[in-house]
Design an enzyme around this catalytic site. Structure first.
Site, PDB file in Angstrom:
ATOM      1  N   LYS A  54       0.989  -1.167   0.040  1.00 55.96           N
ATOM      2  CA  LYS A  54       0.019   0.155  -0.080  1.00 55.96           C
ATOM      3  C   LYS A  54       0.771   1.442   0.019  1.00 55.96           C
ATOM      4  O   LYS A  54       0.522   2.395  -0.491  1.00 55.96           O
ATOM      5  CB  LYS A  54      -1.098   0.000   1.327  1.00 55.96           C
ATOM      6  CG  LYS A  54      -2.117  -1.146   1.227  1.00 55.96           C
ATOM      7  CD  LYS A  54      -3.086  -0.551   0.125  1.00 55.96           C
ATOM      8  CE  LYS A  54      -4.017  -2.100   0.129  1.00 55.96           C
ATOM      9  NZ  LYS A  54      -4.853  -2.019  -1.097  1.00 55.96           N
ATOM     10  N   SER A  78       1.832  -9.616  -1.049  1.00 57.68           N
ATOM     11  CA  SER A  78       1.428  -8.184  -1.059  1.00 57.68           C
ATOM     12  C   SER A  78       1.544  -7.646   0.477  1.00 57.68           C
ATOM     13  O   SER A  78       1.630  -6.580   0.383  1.00 57.68           O
ATOM     14  CB  SER A  78      -0.074  -8.045  -1.626  1.00 57.68           C
ATOM     15  OG  SER A  78      -0.622  -8.891  -0.858  1.00 57.68           O
ATOM     16  N   GLU A  90      -9.990   5.684   3.347  1.00 55.71           N
ATOM     17  CA  GLU A  90     -10.711   4.480   3.797  1.00 55.71           C
ATOM     18  C   GLU A  90      -9.794   3.378   3.989  1.00 55.71           C
ATOM     19  O   GLU A  90      -8.824   3.389   3.299  1.00 55.71           O
ATOM     20  CB  GLU A  90     -11.800   4.247   2.641  1.00 55.71           C
ATOM     21  CG  GLU A  90     -11.460   3.157   1.637  1.00 55.71           C
ATOM     22  CD  GLU A  90     -10.250   3.932   0.729  1.00 55.71           C
ATOM     23  OE1 GLU A  90     -10.241   5.050   0.666  1.00 55.71           O
ATOM     24  OE2 GLU A  90      -9.529   3.138   0.038  1.00 55.71           O
TER      25      GLU A  90
END
Lengths: 372, 248
Positions: free
Chosen positions: A67, A356, A89
């Protein structure tokens, strides 16, 4: 529409600006920890029997997930646009944490919307966001998960649009978000492609990644899109089972629809009401998916499958015990499916799994599943 | 909101609004993810969905009202329920049930042509939203593409009653009126709850005031005794209507 147009214009302008690119590369290298390694999982490979399984180690990035690639890019953009207040969010909390980190590092104020159900199952990340100086707003509406957090963030944005930048965490929402987030995440695939060519001397037979909104998957797929010999596999959350409301697999089980300003595959009932979703991993618990995935599926370039909660737990345990890497529950879905792919291929073939994120945030959930 | 809190009460409530003097009645078809709405209308949508609301049932209910009352009826909903029913079937059914226009807040003018063309075929107006930050060039496009009226969002934010008019409201009305120059009526909505809001907006040049959440809240306040709601709704709307007659 006007704020989206301003954002699209600003993104177009800065993405062509060499000084923006250079600044972002500096942050990715010196702050986030890029490039991340491409790791050959030898013991997992022997255990499964078949193709050599490589992991793209996005779990080693600062914050513990891919991210940060996106939040640094967008936070720099926000700064150049003169917006001091950042809203975001978050589902699993990884995007919230990455937003809080980038905001702290760049001197911006972050406020994060998170479904109250997600806050309960990802407590660690809620604490981390607060420690990083972000304000966390619990969202009690709807299913109290990611989709509702996006609803609230959009409501905040239209209310405070003049001083606020909405830092969306996946390749979803209205234009330019799907394009912009994909661009920021495509560094994953660019590195992985270079690394596999250097380490193996040829391209992999397959690249596999989990798909919630679809940012880590599009990030690793993008560099391989024109390599037609490389199969691209997205793994959606099969949840408990494939009956409505029990999974989060819009590409496998949804229909064309419009949600959050995008036309894409959506899990919905006959009347067009969005279905609730269920997945052991909060980060995949979303009833729609980035529109580029819908497009890639419709032209046949990518394939989408599901793995259940219990498959994901198998993947989680395998990687922990065979490789000493605790994965997040999201990529655990991809790890589980990699077994099927690897078995169907030859020993000299290779596949890349996008790892990830790391699994620290999921330890509570796992402890409830396996009390011993 | 259609079917809020149940089909019969909805009909009684809508009837009371018409008796109280509403010139146009806008009926909501609920959507699971109403991003343009504040908590009051979100809750109404959730109640309507649990009462079994579907687009078809609400259109049928509007049909009952439109045979009894000659005023125009509008539908407000989100794009996905329309797509799920099929634009053509939705527009046809709406038209057969006396609906004159449709407001879809998540269908911007830029993406709306397919819907607009089909709606037009059934003589249904597509009503687009303009907001305080809509640029002049976009507003000109909205004026070109809208039929019926332009729905002016009077504030930055979502639906929901506010105690005072937003600082942008009157300025925005005046600006937009200088651009529309009488080519299409302009009605202002979002946050409007008091008679003095209505009179101020009309004085500033608005052709209509749109009131939603304050009425929906009245329904919510009488869930234990839904039979009470029509009395209060009629009183509220006649007060608002009164204010619209004396723009002074």
């Amino acid at each position: 529409m006007e704020p989206l147009k301003d954002l699209a214009d600003a993104y177009l302008r800065f993405s062509k600006d060499p000084s923006f690119k250079k600044e972002l590369e500096g942050w990715l290298e010196q702050y986030a920890g890029r490039p991340t390694p491409l790791y050959l999982a030898s013991r997992l490979t022997s255990h499964v029997g078949g193709a050599r399984i490589f992991f793209k180690r996005e779990d080693l990035l600062h914050g513990g997930a891919h991210k940060i690639n996106n939040t640094l890019g967008q936070a720099l953009l926000a700064k150049r646009m003169g917006k001091a207040r950042i809203i975001a969010e978050t589902g699993a909390g990884q995007h919230g944490v990455a937003t809080a980190m980038a905001s702290a590092a760049l001197g911006l104020n972050a406020e994060i919307y998170m479904g109250s159900e997600d806050m309960e199952r990802q407590k660690l990340n809620v604490y981390r966001m607060k420690l990083l100086g972000a304000k966390v707003h619990p969202v009690e509406s709807g299913s109290k998960t990611l989709k509702d957090a996006i609803n609230e963030a959009l409501r905040d944005w239209v209310t405070n649009v003049e001083d606020t930048y909405y830092l969306l965490g996946s390749v979803v929402g209205p234009h330019p978000y799907p394009t912009m987030v994909r661009d920021f995440q495509s560094v994953i695939g660019k590195e992985a492609r270079r690394q596999i060519l250097r380490q193996e001397g040829r391209l992999p037979k397959a690249v596999v990644a989990c798909v919630g909104g679809g940012s880590n998957s599009i990030g690793i797929f993008h560099a391989f899109l024109t390599d037609m010999e490389v199969g691209l596999y997205g793994v959606e959350a099969g949840g408990r089972n494939m009956s409505p409301g029990k999974n989060a697999a819009p590409l496998v089980a949804g229909r064309e629809g419009v949600l959050h300003g995008m036309m894409t595959y959506v899990l919905q009932n006959a009347e067009g009401q969005v279905e609730s979703t269920e997945s052991i991993s909060a980060g995949l618990d979303y009833p729609a998916v980035g529109p580029e995935h819908s497009y890639l599926m419709s032209v046949g370039r990518t394939k989408y499958v599901t793995q259940t909660d219990s498959d994901a737990l198998d993947g989680f345990r395998l990687l922990s015990q065979l490789e000493g890497i605790i994965p997040a529950l999201e990529p655990a879905h991809a790890i589980s499916y990699a077994r099927t792919l690897a078995r169907a291929l030859q020993k000299e073939d290779s596949i890349i799994v996008n790892l990830s994120g790391r699994g620290d945030k999921d330890v509570d959930t796992i402890a409830r599943q396996f009390p011993q | 909101m259609g079917y809020d809190p149940d089909p019969e009460s909805f009909l009684a409530n809508a009837t009371s609004l018409i008796k109280g003097g509403a010139d146009i009645v806008e009926v909501g078809i609920p959507f699971s993810d109403p991003v343009a709405d504040g908590p009051v209308i979100q809750a109404a949508g959730a109640r309507a969905l649990s009462a079994g609301a579907t687009p078809r049932k609400i259109l049928d209910a509007v049909g009952k009202l439109s045979t009894r009352f000659a005023i125009p009826f509008l539908i407000m909903t989100y794009y996905n329920p329309v797509l799920a029913m099929g634009i053509e079937r939705f527009a046809k059914s709406a038209s057969e049930n006396g609906v004159r226009g449709i407001v879809i807040p998540d269908l911007p003018m830029e993406e709306g042509d397919r819907f607009r063309d089909i709606a037009l075929k059934y003589n249904i107006d597509s009503i687009y939203l303009a907001s305080p930050n809509t640029s002049q060039s976009r507003l000109l496009n909205i004026i070109d593409k809208s039929r019926g009226f332009v729905y002016l969002v009077s504030l930055y934010g979502v639906t929901g009653p506010r105690d005072t008019l937003s600082p942008q409201a009157l300025e925005t009305v005046k600006e937009v009126k200088t651009i529309t120059r009488g080519r299409i009526p302009v009605s202002a909505g979002f946050g409007i709850s008091q008679p003095d809001h209505v009179s101020s907006l009309l004085r500033a040049g608005a052709d209509g005031a749109i009131v939603g959440s304050v009425l929906v809240r009245t329904v919510a306040e009488h869930l234990d005794d839904p039979g009470e709601a029509p009395y209060h709704l009629e009183k509220t709307i006649s007060g608002l209507k009164q204010a619209s007659r004396v723009p002074g």
